[in-house]
Write an enzyme that holds these catalytic residues in place. Structure first.
Site, PDB file in Angstrom:
ATOM      1  N   ALA A  66       0.759  -1.460  -0.032  1.00 44.89           N
ATOM      2  CA  ALA A  66      -0.464  -0.249  -0.385  1.00 44.89           C
ATOM      3  C   ALA A  66       0.810   1.680  -0.489  1.00 44.89           C
ATOM      4  O   ALA A  66       2.399   1.485   0.747  1.00 44.89           O
ATOM      5  CB  ALA A  66      -0.943   0.154   1.300  1.00 44.89           C
ATOM      6  N   GLY A 112      -0.616  -5.166   0.247  1.00 43.05           N
ATOM      7  CA  GLY A 112      -1.344  -5.133  -0.375  1.00 43.05           C
ATOM      8  C   GLY A 112      -2.023  -6.131  -0.857  1.00 43.05           C
ATOM      9  O   GLY A 112      -2.945  -6.428  -1.772  1.00 43.05           O
ATOM     10  N   GLU A 115      -2.330  -9.709  -0.679  1.00 40.28           N
ATOM     11  CA  GLU A 115      -3.581  -9.660  -0.184  1.00 40.28           C
ATOM     12  C   GLU A 115      -4.673  -9.464  -1.196  1.00 40.28           C
ATOM     13  O   GLU A 115      -5.714 -10.097  -1.567  1.00 40.28           O
ATOM     14  CB  GLU A 115      -3.865  -8.491   0.922  1.00 40.28           C
ATOM     15  CG  GLU A 115      -3.816  -8.543   1.990  1.00 40.28           C
ATOM     16  CD  GLU A 115      -3.436  -7.686   3.135  1.00 40.28           C
ATOM     17  OE1 GLU A 115      -4.300  -8.039   4.091  1.00 40.28           O
ATOM     18  OE2 GLU A 115      -3.449  -6.246   3.184  1.00 40.28           O
ATOM     19  N   GLU A 135       3.718  -6.250   7.597  1.00 38.31           N
ATOM     20  CA  GLU A 135       3.199  -5.141   8.234  1.00 38.31           C
ATOM     21  C   GLU A 135       3.487  -4.761   9.785  1.00 38.31           C
ATOM     22  O   GLU A 135       3.566  -3.744   9.621  1.00 38.31           O
ATOM     23  CB  GLU A 135       1.656  -5.080   7.975  1.00 38.31           C
ATOM     24  CG  GLU A 135       0.632  -5.191   7.087  1.00 38.31           C
ATOM     25  CD  GLU A 135       0.655  -6.348   6.033  1.00 38.31           C
ATOM     26  OE1 GLU A 135       0.351  -5.675   5.039  1.00 38.31           O
ATOM     27  OE2 GLU A 135       1.051  -7.245   6.096  1.00 38.31           O
TER      28      GLU A 135
END
Length: 260
Positions: A66, A112, A115, A135
């Site tokens: 992200a 992300g 994900e 993360e």
């Protein structure tokens, strides 16, 4: 919507979505997520589209995470809203789509990005891809379904180790533990992805949609999942595609499905 961060092209009933921020290693920012949400909705509502191939621009990354700069000053309520909106409009929307999504992972799939790949129904990775959820190195945990989908795919112990160590794994290891379906040389990535989707798009679209719904249900409650499977199985009998499939089988010819 006029896309600035993704490329969208329909070829032979496959929607090709390419996250197009190679200078940022295709990092997911708010604008990119909004464009993806729009493209997913279009895919779901366009009968011509039978499958979606999702990849990243350039040779280095599928999605390297992200865009941290956008949320570095957030508090808890803003962070929760960020995760909730992203999950509902993009990640869950992909997983629950009636159209099969295939992630062609062409490099780094981190945070992300992993994900996003895990939200897809199938993952094909290039042999030099690296996958991970880093993360915790930022003082966070995965917020776009990563804790849940990784555990479902590889088991609790492996998922927790990947999340807690923040280590990346190789394409070969991803296939070995069930995180990826196939690992292929980089030059063969799209060819392999198209080979799989070409097979899928020849099948009955309504049956594919029912299969997606039923296989997703196994992650929630086996009893309700079995009941949903029974219901979806029954619904298939009322479709024109079922009648065509049976007729083609009995007549020893190839079925021609219409998605009705």
């Amino acid at each position: 919507m006029d896309y600035q961060n993704i490329l969208s092209v329909i070829k032979e009933n496959i929607l090709y979505l390419t996250i197009n921020r190679p200078e940022k290693l295709n990092a997911l920012n708010k604008a990119t997520l909004a464009e993806l949400a729009d493209a997913i909705a279009i895919a779901n509502n366009t009968p011509e589209i039978l499958a979606v191939l999702l990849t990243g621009a350039g040779e280095k990354a599928f999605v390297a995470g992200a865009d941290i700069s956008e949320f570095s000053s957030f508090g808890s309520s803003e962070g929760e809203a960020l995760a909730r909106e992203g999950q509902e409009k993009v990640f869950n929307a992909i997983e629950n789509s009636s159209k099969p999504f295939l992630a062609a992972v062409n490099g780094f799939a981190l945070g992300g990005g992993l994900e996003l790949a895990m939200a897809c129904h199938i993952r094909v990775v290039s042999s030099f891809a690296k996958l991970g959820l880093p993360e915790v190195t930022l003082g966070l945990i995965p917020g776009y379904g990563g804790t849940q989908r990784l555990t479902q795919l590889v088991g609790k112990g492996r998922a927790f180790e990947m999340i807690a160590t923040a280590d990346m794994i190789t394409a070969e290891r991803a296939v070995e533990i069930g995180l990826a379906n196939h690992a292929v040389p980089a030059g063969d990535l799209l060819t392999k992805a198209e080979e799989i989707l070409t097979k899928i798009k020849q099948r009955a679209p309504l049956a594919i949609a029912s299969a997606i719904k039923a296989t997703n249900a196994v992650h929630h409650d086996q009893a309700s999942g079995l009941e949903l499977e029974i219901n979806e199985f029954g619904k298939c009998f009322d479709t024109a595609d079922f009648k065509e499939g049976v007729a083609a089988f009995l007549q020893k010819r190839k079925a021609v499905f219409t998605g009705k």
